[in-house]
Write a protein that holds these residues in place. Structure first.
Motif, PDB file in Angstrom:
ATOM      1  N   THR A  48      75.272  20.047 -50.839  1.00  0.00           N
ATOM      2  CA  THR A  48      74.141  19.021 -52.082  1.00  0.00           C
ATOM      3  C   THR A  48      75.363  18.601 -52.525  1.00  0.00           C
ATOM      4  O   THR A  48      76.671  18.634 -52.725  1.00  0.00           O
ATOM      5  CB  THR A  48      73.299  19.336 -52.462  1.00  0.00           C
ATOM      6  N   ILE A  49      75.075  16.925 -53.334  1.00  0.00           N
ATOM      7  CA  ILE A  49      75.734  16.465 -54.161  1.00  0.00           C
ATOM      8  C   ILE A  49      76.780  17.165 -55.362  1.00  0.00           C
ATOM      9  O   ILE A  49      77.668  16.810 -55.691  1.00  0.00           O
ATOM     10  CB  ILE A  49      75.721  15.117 -53.896  1.00  0.00           C
ATOM     11  N   GLY A  50      74.943  18.014 -55.605  1.00  0.00           N
ATOM     12  CA  GLY A  50      75.844  18.470 -56.760  1.00  0.00           C
ATOM     13  C   GLY A  50      76.990  19.715 -56.267  1.00  0.00           C
ATOM     14  O   GLY A  50      77.869  20.182 -57.356  1.00  0.00           O
ATOM     15  N   GLU A  51      76.549  20.555 -55.188  1.00  0.00           N
ATOM     16  CA  GLU A  51      76.964  21.615 -54.713  1.00  0.00           C
ATOM     17  C   GLU A  51      78.796  21.347 -54.584  1.00  0.00           C
ATOM     18  O   GLU A  51      79.473  21.948 -55.193  1.00  0.00           O
ATOM     19  CB  GLU A  51      76.889  22.089 -53.274  1.00  0.00           C
TER      20      GLU A  51
ATOM     21  N   ALA B 211      79.507  13.881 -59.948  1.00  0.00           N
ATOM     22  CA  ALA B 211      78.183  13.593 -58.832  1.00  0.00           C
ATOM     23  C   ALA B 211      78.411  11.682 -58.951  1.00  0.00           C
ATOM     24  O   ALA B 211      78.463  11.375 -57.516  1.00  0.00           O
ATOM     25  CB  ALA B 211      77.158  13.959 -58.710  1.00  0.00           C
ATOM     26  N   SER B 212      78.262  11.078 -60.415  1.00  0.00           N
ATOM     27  CA  SER B 212      77.967  10.181 -60.012  1.00  0.00           C
ATOM     28  C   SER B 212      79.300   9.142 -59.577  1.00  0.00           C
ATOM     29  O   SER B 212      79.270   8.378 -58.909  1.00  0.00           O
ATOM     30  CB  SER B 212      77.784   9.777 -61.568  1.00  0.00           C
ATOM     31  N   THR B 213      81.053  10.117 -60.085  1.00  0.00           N
ATOM     32  CA  THR B 213      82.086   9.323 -59.165  1.00  0.00           C
ATOM     33  C   THR B 213      81.868  10.033 -57.593  1.00  0.00           C
ATOM     34  O   THR B 213      82.260   8.210 -57.153  1.00  0.00           O
ATOM     35  CB  THR B 213      83.193  10.743 -59.658  1.00  0.00           C
ATOM     36  N   ILE B 214      80.804  10.241 -56.933  1.00  0.00           N
ATOM     37  CA  ILE B 214      81.416  10.412 -55.832  1.00  0.00           C
ATOM     38  C   ILE B 214      80.240   9.783 -55.054  1.00  0.00           C
ATOM     39  O   ILE B 214      80.537   8.657 -54.025  1.00  0.00           O
ATOM     40  CB  ILE B 214      80.469  11.876 -54.838  1.00  0.00           C
TER      41      ILE B 214
END
Length: 236
Positions: free
Chosen positions: A122-125, A134-137
């Protein structure tokens, strides 16, 4: 000193000098009897410091530095600069780790990362593994630097090891001062084929070389910062 004299020495336009003064980056100028701006050697030291620091530290931090010196907050200023250098050192170490990882993959060495290449996270992982918010990704995805797939079952973003490599390459440039080189490197990362390990290694090497040059620019900036602090008698 007349503005034109400083302009010729530092290669800055007189309008740039006036703009720096309007922004409070240098103390207010003196005026001649005819009303023209006149600068002192202290002003010149400020202008010289700004011109030397901005390429390596960026204009935002440089502005904080010279405003802080006018307020006699020398210790706060020096810690700001130290943090910027520490961030650059961290990014350079990450660039070196990227190079080593890609060299291992290029030579056919099986690593834990490669053995889990197809594993989705996940984006969190991904955020936890790369220390990138995650906001930067999501922002990198929004502006087209990376392309993330969606889980067909729930529609959530999902990332594999190949995409994680791109994020890791981008991370080394996250705090870099804006320049044409940074733009070109980010564009190269955005266009990178996930399976092209050789090209990825080349980008990682070019990023490391760029950071080496930034380190040299920061050294020059520190030299003129020290000179300004001495001229202002802010150091013991």
């Amino acid at each position: 000193m007349r503005p034109i004299d400083i302009s010729r020495i530092l290669g800055l336009s007189t309008s740039t000098l006036r703009n720096y003064e309007r922004q409070g980056l240098v103390p207010p100028s003196h005026r001649s009897q005819a009303g023209y701006r006149m600068y002192t050697q202290e002003h010149f030291a400020y202008f010289e410091c700004i011109e030397a620091m901005s390429p390596g530290f960026g204009m935002e931090l440089t502005a904080q530095v010279v405003r802080g010196l006018q307020a006699k907050q020398v210790d706060s200023v020096l810690w700001l600069v130290t943090k910027s250098q520490a961030d650059l050192c961290r990014d350079r170490q990450l660039a070196e780790r990227n190079i080593q990882m890609l060299e291992s993959q290029e030579n056919g060495q099986i690593t834990r990362d490669e053995s889990t290449e197809l594993k989705w996270m996940t984006i969190g992982e991904a955020s936890a593994e790369t220390s990138i918010p995650a906001s930067t990704i999501r922002h990198w995805e929004k502006i087209g630097l990376i392309t993330l797939e969606r889980d067909p079952q729930n529609g959530y973003r999902r990332i594999n090891r190949s995409q994680l490599r791109k994020i890791s390459l981008l991370r080394t440039l996250r705090t870099a001062v804006y320049s044409d080189t940074v733009v070109q490197l980010k564009q190269a990362i955005a266009e990178l084929n996930h399976e092209d390990v050789v090209h990825a290694k080349k980008i990682a090497q070019e990023t490391a070389q760029y950071l080496d040059k930034v380190n040299q620019k920061q050294l020059r900036g520190m030299y003129y910062l020290y000179a300004l602090c001495r001229s202002l008698q802010l150091l013991e």
